[in-house]
Design an enzyme around this catalytic site. Structure first.
Site, PDB file in Angstrom:
ATOM      1  N   ALA A 176     -85.047 -47.744 -14.822  1.00  0.00           N
ATOM      2  CA  ALA A 176     -84.423 -47.520 -13.524  1.00  0.00           C
ATOM      3  C   ALA A 176     -83.381 -46.421 -13.705  1.00  0.00           C
ATOM      4  O   ALA A 176     -82.900 -46.183 -14.816  1.00  0.00           O
ATOM      5  CB  ALA A 176     -83.788 -48.804 -13.026  1.00  0.00           C
ATOM      6  N   GLY A 225     -87.056 -50.586 -16.595  1.00  0.00           N
ATOM      7  CA  GLY A 225     -87.939 -50.579 -15.428  1.00  0.00           C
ATOM      8  C   GLY A 225     -89.255 -49.856 -15.703  1.00  0.00           C
ATOM      9  O   GLY A 225     -90.268 -50.153 -15.058  1.00  0.00           O
ATOM     10  N   GLU A 268     -91.367 -52.393 -17.272  1.00  0.00           N
ATOM     11  CA  GLU A 268     -91.684 -53.380 -16.234  1.00  0.00           C
ATOM     12  C   GLU A 268     -92.737 -52.848 -15.262  1.00  0.00           C
ATOM     13  O   GLU A 268     -93.631 -53.578 -14.830  1.00  0.00           O
ATOM     14  CB  GLU A 268     -90.398 -53.771 -15.495  1.00  0.00           C
ATOM     15  CG  GLU A 268     -89.445 -54.543 -16.397  1.00  0.00           C
ATOM     16  CD  GLU A 268     -88.070 -54.740 -15.782  1.00  0.00           C
ATOM     17  OE1 GLU A 268     -87.386 -53.721 -15.540  1.00  0.00           O
ATOM     18  OE2 GLU A 268     -87.669 -55.887 -15.543  1.00  0.00           O
ATOM     19  N   GLU A 276     -81.949 -53.172 -21.282  1.00  0.00           N
ATOM     20  CA  GLU A 276     -80.907 -53.459 -20.285  1.00  0.00           C
ATOM     21  C   GLU A 276     -79.691 -54.147 -20.875  1.00  0.00           C
ATOM     22  O   GLU A 276     -78.562 -53.929 -20.433  1.00  0.00           O
ATOM     23  CB  GLU A 276     -81.481 -54.326 -19.153  1.00  0.00           C
ATOM     24  CG  GLU A 276     -82.455 -53.608 -18.232  1.00  0.00           C
ATOM     25  CD  GLU A 276     -83.907 -53.677 -18.686  1.00  0.00           C
ATOM     26  OE1 GLU A 276     -84.161 -54.005 -19.876  1.00  0.00           O
ATOM     27  OE2 GLU A 276     -84.788 -53.402 -17.851  1.00  0.00           O
TER      28      GLU A 276
HETATM   29  C1  HXC Z   1     -81.070 -41.934 -15.489  1.00  0.00           C
HETATM   30  C2  HXC Z   1     -81.855 -40.998 -17.443  1.00  0.00           C
HETATM   31  C3  HXC Z   1     -82.410 -42.229 -17.846  1.00  0.00           C
HETATM   32  C4  HXC Z   1     -82.272 -43.350 -16.947  1.00  0.00           C
HETATM   33  C5  HXC Z   1     -82.809 -40.789 -19.376  1.00  0.00           C
HETATM   34  N1  HXC Z   1     -82.117 -40.130 -18.425  1.00  0.00           N
HETATM   35  N2  HXC Z   1     -82.999 -42.054 -19.051  1.00  0.00           N
HETATM   36  N3  HXC Z   1     -81.184 -40.863 -16.284  1.00  0.00           N
HETATM   37  N4  HXC Z   1     -81.586 -43.141 -15.797  1.00  0.00           N
HETATM   38  N5  HXC Z   1     -82.788 -44.537 -17.227  1.00  0.00           N
HETATM   39  C6  HXC Z   1     -81.709 -38.732 -18.422  1.00  0.00           C
HETATM   40  C7  HXC Z   1     -80.589 -38.471 -19.392  1.00  0.00           C
HETATM   41  O1  HXC Z   1     -79.349 -38.803 -18.809  1.00  0.00           O
HETATM   42  C8  HXC Z   1     -80.722 -36.979 -19.615  1.00  0.00           C
HETATM   43  O2  HXC Z   1     -80.168 -36.284 -18.528  1.00  0.00           O
HETATM   44  C9  HXC Z   1     -82.230 -36.771 -19.574  1.00  0.00           C
HETATM   45  O3  HXC Z   1     -82.757 -37.905 -18.887  1.00  0.00           O
HETATM   46  C10 HXC Z   1     -82.864 -36.731 -20.957  1.00  0.00           C
HETATM   47  O4  HXC Z   1     -82.464 -37.899 -21.676  1.00  0.00           O
HETATM   48  P1  HXC Z   1     -81.746 -37.849 -23.098  1.00  0.00           P
HETATM   49  O5  HXC Z   1     -80.995 -39.119 -23.250  1.00  0.00           O
HETATM   50  O6  HXC Z   1     -81.018 -36.567 -23.283  1.00  0.00           O
HETATM   51  O7  HXC Z   1     -83.029 -37.824 -24.057  1.00  0.00           O
HETATM   52  P2  HXC Z   1     -83.129 -38.400 -25.567  1.00  0.00           P
HETATM   53  O8  HXC Z   1     -81.866 -38.058 -26.336  1.00  0.00           O
HETATM   54  O9  HXC Z   1     -84.436 -37.901 -26.059  1.00  0.00           O
HETATM   55  O10 HXC Z   1     -83.160 -39.987 -25.416  1.00  0.00           O
HETATM   56  C11 HXC Z   1     -84.248 -40.613 -24.731  1.00  0.00           C
HETATM   57  C12 HXC Z   1     -83.882 -42.085 -24.433  1.00  0.00           C
HETATM   58  C13 HXC Z   1     -82.519 -42.136 -23.678  1.00  0.00           C
HETATM   59  C14 HXC Z   1     -83.769 -42.887 -25.738  1.00  0.00           C
HETATM   60  C15 HXC Z   1     -85.020 -42.668 -23.605  1.00  0.00           C
HETATM   61  O11 HXC Z   1     -82.608 -41.231 -22.565  1.00  0.00           O
HETATM   62  C16 HXC Z   1     -82.196 -43.477 -23.118  1.00  0.00           C
HETATM   63  O12 HXC Z   1     -81.757 -44.387 -23.849  1.00  0.00           O
HETATM   64  N6  HXC Z   1     -82.330 -43.657 -21.797  1.00  0.00           N
HETATM   65  C17 HXC Z   1     -81.948 -44.881 -21.110  1.00  0.00           C
HETATM   66  C18 HXC Z   1     -82.940 -45.958 -21.387  1.00  0.00           C
HETATM   67  C19 HXC Z   1     -82.544 -47.241 -20.702  1.00  0.00           C
HETATM   68  O13 HXC Z   1     -81.477 -47.824 -20.970  1.00  0.00           O
HETATM   69  N7  HXC Z   1     -83.384 -47.719 -19.778  1.00  0.00           N
HETATM   70  C20 HXC Z   1     -83.128 -48.923 -19.056  1.00  0.00           C
HETATM   71  C21 HXC Z   1     -82.456 -48.587 -17.762  1.00  0.00           C
HETATM   72  S1  HXC Z   1     -81.958 -50.035 -16.914  1.00  0.00           S
HETATM   73  P3  HXC Z   1     -79.121 -35.084 -18.741  1.00  0.00           P
HETATM   74  O14 HXC Z   1     -78.749 -34.716 -17.324  1.00  0.00           O
HETATM   75  O15 HXC Z   1     -78.021 -35.625 -19.548  1.00  0.00           O
HETATM   76  O16 HXC Z   1     -79.928 -34.044 -19.431  1.00  0.00           O
HETATM   77  C22 HXC Z   1     -83.294 -50.595 -16.148  1.00  0.00           C
HETATM   78  C23 HXC Z   1     -83.006 -51.801 -15.358  1.00  0.00           C
HETATM   79  C24 HXC Z   1     -84.158 -52.391 -14.624  1.00  0.00           C
HETATM   80  O17 HXC Z   1     -84.343 -50.076 -16.214  1.00  0.00           O
HETATM   81  C25 HXC Z   1     -83.623 -53.260 -13.532  1.00  0.00           C
HETATM   82  C26 HXC Z   1     -82.514 -54.196 -13.892  1.00  0.00           C
HETATM   83  C27 HXC Z   1     -81.129 -53.757 -13.599  1.00  0.00           C
END
Ligand code: HXC
Length: 257
Positions: A65, A108, A111, A131
């Protein structure tokens, strides 16, 4: 079409939806959710389409998400708006959906892949429910669908630590149907969906409905439900055609009646 966060195309009888927010690793914001649900609904209603494929990019199916969109929400915002409940329409699609996953399928994203019917993974795929690291828990069915797919031991391991699993572990655990080389992922997914789309549409929808019933009911009720559909299949021309074609040693020509 007018979509901004997805690409939509037809390949024969297969409807293909590609998540397309490369700047955010296909993070699932509200616009993307609305667009996927709309496009998938159109394919579901289109008699020329027999099955769907949902995919992302080589780097990410979807990294979750959209954290930036969620970050400042209060409880009442999430609760009153029904945050993410729009995805429920995706789980009500009647045609089979193949998820073609390369790279990250996190939160997400994992999911959403689990809402699909068959999960095809590239050897580069990585799945996780991170999460917990953000101070929340999965909110689009992850604790339920992951647990049903891979069992309590591994679901707890993933949900409580937020660690990722690779394609091999995901296949071994029963999350993923098959692993293919990343270069072949889309072709293989479309081929798989095309194979499904050649079958009798009535039997195909019955089969999906019956398998999904296994997650909602007891064994006895599920078997009863299956038998009703199975008997009903004998009311179709496609059943006569399928069995006649077998006897005549020729390929069947299903008409969807
Ligand atoms: C918004 C995101 C994002 C996300 C990545 N980006 N994931 N933006 N929401 N979930 C953005 C980053 O901010 C970044 O933007 C660009 O995408 C590239 O990501 P990087 O982090 O620079 O890439 P990398 O270093 O290769 O790392 C990849 C990654 C990391 C390991 C996947 O991006 C990451 O940990 N993302 C979050 C994963 C996560 O926690 N997902 C769960 C979300 S919660 P910029 O502008 O900085 O370049 C969820 C909840 C479901 O899904 C519902 C319950 C609440």
């Amino acid at each position: 079409t007018g979509y901004e966060t997805i690409k939509v195309e037809r390949r024969g009888r297969v409807g293909l939806i590609t998540l397309d927010r490369p700047e955010a690793l296909n993070a699932l914001n509200t616009q993307l959710m609305d667009e996927v649900v709309a496009a998938a609904g159109e394919f579901d209603r289109d008699p020329e389409v027999g099955a769907l494929v949902l995919t992302g990019s080589e780097r990410a199916f979807a990294a979750g998400a959209d954290i930036k969109e969620m970050a400042s929400l209060e409880f009442a915002d999430a609760y009153l708006s029904g945050l993410f409940t729009g995805w429920e329409a995706f789980t009500r699609l009647r045609k089979p959906v193949v998820a073609a996953v390369a790279g990250y399928a996190l939160g997400g994203g994992c999911e959403l892949a689990m809402m699909c019917d068959i999960l095809l993974a590239a050897d580069t795929a990585r799945f996780g429910q991170p999460e917990i690291k953000l101070g929340v828990i999965p909110g689009m069915g992850g604790t339920q669908r992951l647990t049903r797919a891979i069992g309590k031991a591994k679901a707890m391991d993933l949900v409580l630590t937020g660690r990722m699993m690779d394609a091999e572990e995901a296949e071994r655990s029963g999350l993923v149907a098959r692993i293919v080389p990343v270069a072949d992922l889309l072709d293989e997914a479309v081929k798989l969906a095309a194979t499904i789309a050649e079958m009798s549409p009535v039997a195909t929808l019955m089969a999906k409905e019956a398998v999904n019933r296994a997650f909602e009911t007891t064994l006895a009720e599920g078997v009863y439900f299956e038998r009703r559909l199975f008997n009903g299949a004998f009311a179709t021309a496609d059943q006569k055609e399928g069995m006649a074609a077998f006897a005549e040693k020729r390929p069947p020509n299903f008409e969807g009646r």
